[in-house]
Design a protein around this motif. Structure first.
Motif, mmCIF file in Angstrom:
data_model
loop_
_atom_site.group_PDB
_atom_site.id
_atom_site.type_symbol
_atom_site.label_atom_id
_atom_site.label_comp_id
_atom_site.label_asym_id
_atom_site.label_seq_id
_atom_site.Cartn_x
_atom_site.Cartn_y
_atom_site.Cartn_z
ATOM 1 N N GLU A 59 -62.545 10.230 19.394
ATOM 2 C CA GLU A 59 -61.097 10.750 19.109
ATOM 3 C C GLU A 59 -61.039 10.229 20.586
ATOM 4 O OE1 GLU A 59 -59.987 15.259 20.072
ATOM 5 O OE2 GLU A 59 -61.520 15.116 19.154
ATOM 6 N N VAL A 60 -60.928 9.944 21.750
ATOM 7 C CA VAL A 60 -60.931 9.633 22.946
ATOM 8 C C VAL A 60 -60.625 8.127 22.939
ATOM 9 C CG1 VAL A 60 -61.421 8.781 25.017
ATOM 10 C CG2 VAL A 60 -62.675 10.982 24.424
ATOM 11 N N LEU A 61 -61.026 7.629 22.149
ATOM 12 C CA LEU A 61 -60.262 5.950 21.811
ATOM 13 C C LEU A 61 -59.519 6.118 20.952
ATOM 14 C CD1 LEU A 61 -64.092 4.454 22.117
ATOM 15 C CD2 LEU A 61 -62.465 4.223 24.382
ATOM 16 N N GLY A 62 -59.114 6.898 20.660
ATOM 17 C CA GLY A 62 -57.349 7.037 19.278
ATOM 18 C C GLY A 62 -56.693 6.645 19.945
ATOM 19 N N ASN A 63 -56.513 6.505 20.859
ATOM 20 C CA ASN A 63 -55.534 6.359 22.001
ATOM 21 C C ASN A 63 -54.748 5.130 21.683
ATOM 22 O OD1 ASN A 63 -54.995 9.461 23.543
ATOM 23 N ND2 ASN A 63 -56.407 8.832 24.965
ATOM 24 N N PHE A 64 -55.842 4.454 21.012
ATOM 25 C CA PHE A 64 -55.589 2.985 21.440
ATOM 26 C C PHE A 64 -55.293 2.391 19.855
ATOM 27 C CE2 PHE A 64 -57.775 4.110 25.218
ATOM 28 C CZ PHE A 64 -56.705 3.584 26.208
ATOM 29 N N ASP A 65 -54.745 1.320 19.574
ATOM 30 C CA ASP A 65 -54.969 0.929 18.277
ATOM 31 C C ASP A 65 -56.581 -0.251 17.713
ATOM 32 O OD1 ASP A 65 -53.111 -0.655 16.205
ATOM 33 O OD2 ASP A 65 -54.705 -2.448 17.582
ATOM 34 N N ALA A 66 -56.814 0.922 16.746
ATOM 35 C CA ALA A 66 -58.117 0.655 16.082
ATOM 36 C C ALA A 66 -58.555 -1.011 16.481
ATOM 37 C CB ALA A 66 -58.665 1.020 14.640
ATOM 38 N N ASP A 67 -57.714 -2.110 15.586
ATOM 39 C CA ASP A 67 -57.694 -3.274 15.775
ATOM 40 C C ASP A 67 -57.793 -3.904 17.104
ATOM 41 O OD1 ASP A 67 -57.618 -2.834 13.103
ATOM 42 O OD2 ASP A 67 -55.388 -3.455 12.354
ATOM 43 N N ASP A 68 -56.601 -3.754 17.745
ATOM 44 C CA ASP A 68 -57.266 -3.832 19.103
ATOM 45 C C ASP A 68 -58.465 -4.080 19.361
ATOM 46 O OD1 ASP A 68 -55.925 -5.810 21.592
ATOM 47 O OD2 ASP A 68 -55.419 -3.248 22.004
ATOM 48 N N LEU A 69 -58.908 -3.013 19.357
ATOM 49 C CA LEU A 69 -60.455 -2.400 20.870
ATOM 50 C C LEU A 69 -61.439 -2.633 19.513
ATOM 51 C CD1 LEU A 69 -60.137 1.465 20.256
ATOM 52 C CD2 LEU A 69 -60.081 -0.101 22.270
ATOM 53 N N ARG A 70 -61.227 -3.260 18.349
ATOM 54 C CA ARG A 70 -62.320 -4.206 17.487
ATOM 55 C C ARG A 70 -61.997 -5.257 17.865
ATOM 56 N NH1 ARG A 70 -60.771 -3.136 13.091
ATOM 57 N NH2 ARG A 70 -59.616 -5.356 12.274
ATOM 58 N N ARG A 71 -60.815 -6.507 18.141
ATOM 59 C CA ARG A 71 -60.680 -7.339 18.578
ATOM 60 C C ARG A 71 -60.987 -7.078 20.073
ATOM 61 N NH1 ARG A 71 -58.088 -9.790 22.317
ATOM 62 N NH2 ARG A 71 -55.932 -8.266 22.535
ATOM 63 N N ARG A 72 -60.971 -6.662 21.257
ATOM 64 C CA ARG A 72 -61.943 -6.191 22.545
ATOM 65 C C ARG A 72 -63.171 -6.162 22.381
ATOM 66 N NH1 ARG A 72 -57.336 -6.295 26.154
ATOM 67 N NH2 ARG A 72 -55.247 -5.520 24.795
ATOM 68 N N PHE A 73 -63.855 -5.781 22.012
ATOM 69 C CA PHE A 73 -64.947 -5.379 21.324
ATOM 70 C C PHE A 73 -66.217 -7.043 20.827
ATOM 71 C CE2 PHE A 73 -68.756 -4.114 18.471
ATOM 72 C CZ PHE A 73 -69.658 -4.374 19.446
ATOM 73 N N GLU A 74 -64.992 -6.938 20.114
ATOM 74 C CA GLU A 74 -65.765 -8.538 19.473
ATOM 75 C C GLU A 74 -65.402 -9.857 20.322
ATOM 76 O OE1 GLU A 74 -67.209 -9.123 16.357
ATOM 77 O OE2 GLU A 74 -67.429 -6.898 15.567
ATOM 78 N N ASP A 75 -64.886 -9.846 20.643
ATOM 79 C CA ASP A 75 -64.725 -10.416 21.929
ATOM 80 C C ASP A 75 -65.501 -10.484 23.041
ATOM 81 O OD1 ASP A 75 -62.720 -11.785 20.792
ATOM 82 O OD2 ASP A 75 -60.467 -10.921 22.528
ATOM 83 N N ASN A 76 -66.153 -9.370 23.417
ATOM 84 C CA ASN A 76 -66.987 -8.797 24.688
ATOM 85 C C ASN A 76 -68.281 -9.342 23.909
ATOM 86 O OD1 ASN A 76 -65.305 -8.059 26.718
ATOM 87 N ND2 ASN A 76 -65.488 -6.003 25.373
ATOM 88 N N LEU A 77 -68.351 -9.096 23.023
ATOM 89 C CA LEU A 77 -69.174 -9.944 22.165
ATOM 90 C C LEU A 77 -70.051 -11.277 21.730
ATOM 91 C CD1 LEU A 77 -70.944 -7.269 18.959
ATOM 92 C CD2 LEU A 77 -72.043 -6.931 21.440
ATOM 93 N N ALA A 78 -68.690 -11.314 21.289
ATOM 94 C CA ALA A 78 -69.002 -13.545 21.640
ATOM 95 C C ALA A 78 -69.106 -13.302 22.844
ATOM 96 C CB ALA A 78 -67.828 -13.892 21.291
ATOM 97 N N LYS A 79 -69.387 -13.546 23.908
ATOM 98 C CA LYS A 79 -69.300 -14.139 25.178
ATOM 99 C C LYS A 79 -71.012 -13.341 25.554
ATOM 100 C CE LYS A 79 -64.649 -12.899 27.604
ATOM 101 N NZ LYS A 79 -64.266 -12.392 28.660
ATOM 102 N N LEU A 80 -71.727 -12.158 25.050
ATOM 103 C CA LEU A 80 -72.278 -11.617 25.471
ATOM 104 C C LEU A 80 -73.877 -13.081 24.672
ATOM 105 C CD1 LEU A 80 -71.454 -8.151 26.287
ATOM 106 C CD2 LEU A 80 -72.983 -9.223 28.119
ATOM 107 N N THR A 81 -73.145 -12.965 23.337
ATOM 108 C CA THR A 81 -74.197 -13.463 22.573
ATOM 109 C C THR A 81 -74.400 -15.068 22.145
ATOM 110 O OG1 THR A 81 -72.473 -13.371 21.184
ATOM 111 C CG2 THR A 81 -74.010 -11.413 20.954
ATOM 112 N N ALA A 82 -73.258 -15.535 23.195
ATOM 113 C CA ALA A 82 -72.565 -17.414 23.612
ATOM 114 C C ALA A 82 -74.124 -17.234 24.899
ATOM 115 C CB ALA A 82 -71.830 -17.428 24.095
#
Length: 151
Positions: A64-87
């Motif tokens: 609910e709290v993260l509902g303040n933001f666009d879900a696609d934008d959140l997913r992209r940011r999450f995936e970008d951070n994951l990519a850094k961590l997995t690389a």
């Protein structure tokens, strides 16, 4: 009380506290730090399997709290951070902690980012040692005492 019940109760308490502050958590710094925290907790053990990625992505989309933001934008940011961590986990962690540090200026946002980490970590009922360790490290990055969150 069984460990499982304490973890579930703690995550539920953190989510209730986050929901109460929802209207105060709308900044870009909070958004960025939250997605960095989600990725850090998801990759805490050094790996992230597809089921874990889906579970965290679903929690992000339905929180609910993260509902303040666009879900696609959140997913992209999450995936970008994951990519850094997995690389490269160690190098990626430095970058991800810098994202988390964006929330340091506002105490309410900093605490909320830590709470999101605990909610994500406890979502599967097992807030394991590696997840606790990265959330504790985020506390230090944010200038918060880990004991405030029972870490």
């Amino acid at each position: 009380m069984a460990l499982w019940d304490r973890i579930r109760e703690s995550a539920s308490t953190m989510q209730t506290q986050l929901t109460a502050k929802k209207n105060d958590l709308k900044s870009g710094a909070f958004r960025d730090a939250s997605m960095a925290m989600c990725a850090l907790v998801a990759a805490a053990d050094g790996t992230i399997d597809p089921a874990e990625r889906r579970r965290v992505a679903q929690l992000i989309a339905t929180n609910e709290v993260l509902g303040n933001f666009d879900a696609d934008d959140l997913r992209r940011r999450f995936e970008d951070n994951l990519a850094k961590l997995t690389a490269d986990f160690d190098f990626g962690k430095v970058s991800v902690l810098q994202e988390i540090a964006k929330a340091k200026k506002k105490a309410a946002e900093a605490r909320a980012v830590v709470q999101i980490g605990i909610v994500i970590g406890g979502a599967d009922g097992d807030f394991d040692k590696s997840e606790q360790a990265v959330v504790r490290e985020a506390c230090f990055t944010l200038g918060l005492p880990p004991h405030e969150f029972d870490l």
